[in-house]
Motif scaffolding. Structure first.
Motif, PDB file in Angstrom:
ATOM      1  N   MET A  54      48.380  31.213  33.967  1.00 26.20           N
ATOM      2  CA  MET A  54      49.149  32.381  34.363  1.00 26.20           C
ATOM      3  C   MET A  54      48.417  33.624  33.875  1.00 26.20           C
ATOM      4  O   MET A  54      48.081  33.740  32.696  1.00 26.20           O
ATOM      5  CB  MET A  54      50.566  32.328  33.780  1.00 26.20           C
ATOM      6  CG  MET A  54      51.462  33.454  34.300  1.00 26.20           C
ATOM      7  SD  MET A  54      53.094  33.530  33.495  1.00 26.20           S
ATOM      8  CE  MET A  54      53.778  31.943  33.964  1.00 26.20           C
ATOM      9  N   LEU A  55      48.176  34.550  34.800  1.00 31.25           N
ATOM     10  CA  LEU A  55      47.448  35.766  34.478  1.00 31.25           C
ATOM     11  C   LEU A  55      48.356  36.984  34.362  1.00 31.25           C
ATOM     12  O   LEU A  55      48.058  37.914  33.617  1.00 31.25           O
ATOM     13  CB  LEU A  55      46.376  36.036  35.540  1.00 31.25           C
ATOM     14  CG  LEU A  55      45.383  34.905  35.819  1.00 31.25           C
ATOM     15  CD1 LEU A  55      44.390  35.332  36.899  1.00 31.25           C
ATOM     16  CD2 LEU A  55      44.647  34.510  34.548  1.00 31.25           C
ATOM     17  N   ALA A  56      49.457  36.996  35.117  1.00 27.89           N
ATOM     18  CA  ALA A  56      50.367  38.146  35.122  1.00 27.89           C
ATOM     19  C   ALA A  56      51.726  37.677  35.613  1.00 27.89           C
ATOM     20  O   ALA A  56      51.843  36.659  36.306  1.00 27.89           O
ATOM     21  CB  ALA A  56      49.826  39.264  35.997  1.00 27.89           C
ATOM     22  N   CYS A  57      52.754  38.444  35.264  1.00 29.89           N
ATOM     23  CA  CYS A  57      54.105  38.102  35.699  1.00 29.89           C
ATOM     24  C   CYS A  57      54.877  39.374  36.023  1.00 29.89           C
ATOM     25  O   CYS A  57      54.523  40.469  35.590  1.00 29.89           O
ATOM     26  CB  CYS A  57      54.842  37.303  34.624  1.00 29.89           C
ATOM     27  SG  CYS A  57      55.100  38.198  33.067  1.00 29.89           S
ATOM     28  N   ILE A  58      55.937  39.201  36.803  1.00 35.65           N
ATOM     29  CA  ILE A  58      56.815  40.309  37.165  1.00 35.65           C
ATOM     30  C   ILE A  58      58.126  39.715  37.674  1.00 35.65           C
ATOM     31  O   ILE A  58      58.149  38.575  38.161  1.00 35.65           O
ATOM     32  CB  ILE A  58      56.159  41.200  38.253  1.00 35.65           C
ATOM     33  CG1 ILE A  58      56.843  42.569  38.358  1.00 35.65           C
ATOM     34  CG2 ILE A  58      56.161  40.491  39.616  1.00 35.65           C
ATOM     35  CD1 ILE A  58      56.074  43.570  39.207  1.00 35.65           C
ATOM     36  N   THR A  59      59.218  40.449  37.536  1.00 41.18           N
ATOM     37  CA  THR A  59      60.454  40.045  38.189  1.00 41.18           C
ATOM     38  C   THR A  59      60.733  40.995  39.338  1.00 41.18           C
ATOM     39  O   THR A  59      60.535  42.209  39.231  1.00 41.18           O
ATOM     40  CB  THR A  59      61.660  40.059  37.224  1.00 41.18           C
ATOM     41  OG1 THR A  59      61.729  41.324  36.556  1.00 41.18           O
ATOM     42  CG2 THR A  59      61.547  38.955  36.199  1.00 41.18           C
ATOM     43  N   PRO A  77      46.335  40.610  28.549  1.00 38.96           N
ATOM     44  CA  PRO A  77      45.406  41.666  28.131  1.00 38.96           C
ATOM     45  C   PRO A  77      43.963  41.467  28.575  1.00 38.96           C
ATOM     46  O   PRO A  77      43.281  42.432  28.945  1.00 38.96           O
ATOM     47  CB  PRO A  77      45.531  41.656  26.598  1.00 38.96           C
ATOM     48  CG  PRO A  77      46.920  41.172  26.341  1.00 38.96           C
ATOM     49  CD  PRO A  77      47.190  40.155  27.424  1.00 38.96           C
ATOM     50  N   ASP A  78      43.484  40.233  28.594  1.00 40.09           N
ATOM     51  CA  ASP A  78      42.074  40.005  28.900  1.00 40.09           C
ATOM     52  C   ASP A  78      41.738  40.142  30.385  1.00 40.09           C
ATOM     53  O   ASP A  78      40.550  40.156  30.746  1.00 40.09           O
ATOM     54  CB  ASP A  78      41.637  38.618  28.411  1.00 40.09           C
ATOM     55  CG  ASP A  78      42.421  37.500  29.069  1.00 40.09           C
ATOM     56  OD1 ASP A  78      43.659  37.469  28.894  1.00 40.09           O
ATOM     57  OD2 ASP A  78      41.812  36.663  29.765  1.00 40.09           O
ATOM     58  N   ILE A  79      42.761  40.264  31.271  1.00 43.97           N
ATOM     59  CA  ILE A  79      42.459  40.402  32.703  1.00 43.97           C
ATOM     60  C   ILE A  79      42.865  41.770  33.239  1.00 43.97           C
ATOM     61  O   ILE A  79      42.768  42.016  34.445  1.00 43.97           O
ATOM     62  CB  ILE A  79      43.109  39.271  33.537  1.00 43.97           C
ATOM     63  CG1 ILE A  79      44.648  39.293  33.418  1.00 43.97           C
ATOM     64  CG2 ILE A  79      42.575  37.910  33.099  1.00 43.97           C
ATOM     65  CD1 ILE A  79      45.371  40.109  34.429  1.00 43.97           C
ATOM     66  N   ARG A  80      43.301  42.666  32.369  1.00 48.99           N
ATOM     67  CA  ARG A  80      43.732  43.982  32.824  1.00 48.99           C
ATOM     68  C   ARG A  80      42.541  44.778  33.353  1.00 48.99           C
ATOM     69  O   ARG A  80      41.420  44.637  32.897  1.00 48.99           O
ATOM     70  CB  ARG A  80      44.441  44.731  31.685  1.00 48.99           C
ATOM     71  CG  ARG A  80      45.774  44.084  31.319  1.00 48.99           C
ATOM     72  CD  ARG A  80      46.449  44.705  30.108  1.00 48.99           C
ATOM     73  NE  ARG A  80      47.657  43.937  29.767  1.00 48.99           N
ATOM     74  CZ  ARG A  80      48.407  44.164  28.704  1.00 48.99           C
ATOM     75  NH1 ARG A  80      48.095  45.150  27.867  1.00 48.99           N
ATOM     76  NH2 ARG A  80      49.475  43.425  28.471  1.00 48.99           N
ATOM     77  N   PHE A  86      48.076  44.698  39.891  1.00 56.88           N
ATOM     78  CA  PHE A  86      48.500  45.513  41.032  1.00 56.88           C
ATOM     79  C   PHE A  86      48.790  44.638  42.246  1.00 56.88           C
ATOM     80  O   PHE A  86      49.730  44.910  43.008  1.00 56.88           O
ATOM     81  CB  PHE A  86      47.440  46.556  41.375  1.00 56.88           C
ATOM     82  CG  PHE A  86      47.856  47.503  42.462  1.00 56.88           C
ATOM     83  CD1 PHE A  86      48.950  48.344  42.280  1.00 56.88           C
ATOM     84  CD2 PHE A  86      47.187  47.535  43.676  1.00 56.88           C
ATOM     85  CE1 PHE A  86      49.351  49.216  43.291  1.00 56.88           C
ATOM     86  CE2 PHE A  86      47.588  48.403  44.674  1.00 56.88           C
ATOM     87  CZ  PHE A  86      48.664  49.246  44.487  1.00 56.88           C
ATOM     88  N   ALA A  87      48.008  43.595  42.444  1.00 59.96           N
ATOM     89  CA  ALA A  87      48.275  42.672  43.550  1.00 59.96           C
ATOM     90  C   ALA A  87      49.648  42.025  43.382  1.00 59.96           C
ATOM     91  O   ALA A  87      50.404  41.857  44.351  1.00 59.96           O
ATOM     92  CB  ALA A  87      47.189  41.606  43.621  1.00 59.96           C
TER      93      ALA A  87
END
Length: 282
Positions: A54-59, A77-80, A86-87
């Motif tokens: 998992m690289l990012a999350c959002i609801t 943090p390491d993929i920001r 943004f995708a």
């Protein structure tokens, strides 16, 4: 391992990872948030995956027929700076397309949210303290939420929140560790509150009441059952009575968020909101 980016709804076993990230960001989530948040909208937790990582999350949670809320927007943090976050943001906005969308954003990021269609409505603030002064309330009888007709409580909640959210409410009231109490007055339900244990201390989330006396009565009933650590109220700053109540308890403001919407927000009874449900779902 594939390098392709996969944006999809989280699986139930993946939601605790998002909650853990929120804790690392200092957001102090509830101990059992994953259980209740999933009930709000089972497809509303999105993630950006690369293989099994998992690289990012959002609801992007849908509530009612025309409202949605963005929260839990975290990129590892390491993929920001690589466009992955943004995708995921674009996927969340697409999921809520056609609805009024709300969020509680970092105040310093307001300009960026305005660029993508959000307008400031007001600021919310967190007040907390280790040893709250418990103020006297009165004029109501406090009972367990399980003793109250659920349909009546859901109707009260919808009037305050601005849109129905019965499935979420049912889960929120019964989530393990949550303590839900209702204030009954001469005309029926006068308020309700849920004490929610968090990584640090406890939050009253929500604290909905007809007036300050009812809010104080609910606090007096629930506060003795709080977990060790800070006692926390998140509240709309334009509500002067709620701010005065928090300050009268000796709670101090620790940070604020910008409540923003893409269009006119739901008609809510903000004067009854002495404590928000969460910064993640509104």
């Amino acid at each position: 391992m594939s390098d392709a980016l996969d944006i999809r709804p989280m699986r139930p076993a993946e939601v605790p990872q998002a909650v853990e990230w929120a804790a690392r960001e200092g957001w102090n989530p509830g101990l059992n948030d994953a259980t209740a948040f999933g009930a709000a909208d089972p497809e509303g937790f999105l993630c950006a995956m690369r293989g099994a990582e998992m690289l990012a999350c959002i609801t992007a949670v849908k509530t009612g027929t025309d409202f949605g809320f963005i929260g839990f927007y975290i990129a590892r943090p390491d993929i920001r700076g690589q466009g992955i976050g943004f995708a995921l943001w674009q996927a969340a906005m697409m999921r809520l397309a056609g609805r009024c969308i709300g969020l509680d954003g970092v105040v310093a990021q307001q300009a960026n949210y305005r660029k993508v269609g959000f307008t400031l409505a007001w600021n919310n603030a967190r007040y907390q303290g280790e040893a709250p002064v418990i103020l006297a309330g009165g004029g109501v009888r406090i009972v367990d939420a399980a003793e109250v007709d659920f349909a009546a409580l859901a109707a009260f909640d919808a009037e305050v929140f601005g849109t129905p959210r019965a499935e979420f409410l049912r889960a929120w009231l019964t989530t393990p560790g949550h303590r839900a109490r209702v204030a009954l007055g001469p005309s029926g339900i006068a308020g309700y509150a849920v004490l929610r244990p968090c990584r640090e201390g406890s939050k009253l989330a929500p604290l909905f009441a007809l007036d300050g006396a009812v809010a104080r009565a609910l606090i007096a009933d629930l506060a003795p059952h709080r977990a060790p650590g800070p006692f926390i109220l998140d509240l709309p700053e334009p509500h002067a009575e709620a701010v005065a109540l928090a300050q009268g308890m000796g709670l101090e403001k620790t940070f604020e968020t910008a409540r923003m919407y893409t269009r006119e927000p739901p008609v809510m009874a903000r004067e009854r909101i002495f404590g928000l449900t969460s910064f993640e779902l509104g």
